[in-house]
Design an enzyme around this catalytic site. Structure first.
Site, PDB file in Angstrom:
ATOM      1  N   THR A   4      -7.706   4.377  -4.008  1.00 32.88           N
ATOM      2  CA  THR A   4      -7.878   3.765  -2.696  1.00 32.88           C
ATOM      3  C   THR A   4      -9.022   2.760  -2.676  1.00 32.88           C
ATOM      4  OG1 THR A   4      -8.406   4.237  -0.359  1.00 32.88           O
ATOM      5  CG2 THR A   4      -9.310   5.734  -2.008  1.00 32.88           C
ATOM      6  N   SER A   5      -8.911   1.786  -1.766  1.00 34.63           N
ATOM      7  CA  SER A   5      -9.981   0.807  -1.580  1.00 34.63           C
ATOM      8  C   SER A   5     -11.063   1.321  -0.639  1.00 34.63           C
ATOM      9  CB  SER A   5      -9.407  -0.508  -1.039  1.00 34.63           C
ATOM     10  OG  SER A   5      -8.521  -1.086  -1.976  1.00 34.63           O
ATOM     11  N   ASP A  26      -3.919   4.644   2.231  1.00 35.63           N
ATOM     12  CA  ASP A  26      -3.547   4.174   3.557  1.00 35.63           C
ATOM     13  C   ASP A  26      -2.331   3.247   3.483  1.00 35.63           C
ATOM     14  OD1 ASP A  26      -3.702   4.001   6.275  1.00 35.63           O
ATOM     15  OD2 ASP A  26      -5.328   2.565   6.329  1.00 35.63           O
ATOM     16  N   ASP A  67      -1.696   4.635  -3.867  1.00 36.55           N
ATOM     17  CA  ASP A  67      -2.600   4.135  -2.849  1.00 36.55           C
ATOM     18  C   ASP A  67      -2.619   5.168  -1.723  1.00 36.55           C
ATOM     19  OD1 ASP A  67      -4.089   2.171  -1.265  1.00 36.55           O
ATOM     20  OD2 ASP A  67      -2.230   1.946  -0.149  1.00 36.55           O
ATOM     21  N   ASP A  69       1.730  -0.087  -0.696  1.00 34.84           N
ATOM     22  CA  ASP A  69       2.331  -0.794   0.439  1.00 34.84           C
ATOM     23  C   ASP A  69       1.798  -2.205   0.581  1.00 34.84           C
ATOM     24  OD1 ASP A  69       0.312  -0.636   3.227  1.00 34.84           O
ATOM     25  OD2 ASP A  69      -0.267   0.311   1.357  1.00 34.84           O
TER      26      ASP A  69
END
Length: 216
Positions: free
Chosen positions: A106-107, A13, A11, A162
């Site tokens: 990533t989103s 961020d 991931d 996270d």
């Protein structure tokens, strides 16, 4: 604990970088522009979800495309203002890995992800963003796509996350999960291994595999 993997999927961020201050600033400004109250905004989960999903929870469908473009613009414009920083251990850990053994999943949109990664000098060979999938985390689609891009069996991949949504996505993809307690309490993270951040980990490339261990 030692984990053996053929590919490492990160991931962004909260895992490689932190842009949480920027996210809060930009989304708060965005909410004000669209007349969304603090109470309404506070009921929506932000972290680890795509902007389309978040905006869709807050606004009528007809406004979603325009509103998503607006928040993306705000976040991209904030990147040069210190809107992103490397988290401890990121540079050192990535430098240990061959370029074809890892990906960022990533989103964020591709435009935003490339802006944030570029600002801190991270250039992944494989990058999966919200623009590349039809279903974001916690659906396994983003991580399964990254595994296909790297040509690795999902069972031989390790996910670094996270956020609970991202960890659920990794587990649903049949991958080993490593949680970083950078944005959530360790007790709230369900993973095969939980550490404070990437500085707690070591990596050793052995042939086709990467051996991941806990320092100390």
């Amino acid at each position: 604990m030692t984990i053996h993997a053929h590919a490492l999927l990160f991931d962004n961020d909260g895992t490689l970088v932190s842009s949480l201050d920027s996210v809060e600033l930009c989304w708060t400004r965005w909410a004000g522009e669209y007349g969304i109250t603090a109470e309404e905004f506070g009921r929506v989960e932000l972290h680890g979800r795509t902007a389309v999903e978040i905006v869709g929870d807050l606004l009528p469908a007809r406004l979603v495309p325009e509103a998503v473009a607006r928040v993306e613009q705000l976040e991209v414009e904030d990147v040069p203002n210190g809107g992103v920083r490397l988290l401890p251990g990121t540079r050192e850990f990535l430098d240990l890995l061959p370029a074809d053994r890892w990906a960022v999943v990533t989103s964020a949109t591709r435009r935003l992800a490339e802006a944030r990664l570029g600002a801190v000098g991270i250039t992944p060979k494989a990058l999966v963003t919200a623009d590349d999938v039809t279903r974001g985390k916690p659906d396994p689609e983003p991580y399964l796509l990254a595994a296909r891009q790297l040509g690795v069996d999902p069972a031989r991949c390790v996910v670094f996350e996270d956020a609970p949504a991202g960890l659920r996505a990794g587990r649903a993809a049949g991958m080993t999960t490593v949680a970083l307690a950078t944005t959530h309490q360790a007790a709230d993270l369900d993973a095969d291994l939980v550490v404070r951040d990437l500085s707690a980990l070591s990596a050793l490339v052995t042939g086709a595999a990467v051996e991941i261990g806990v320092r100390g």
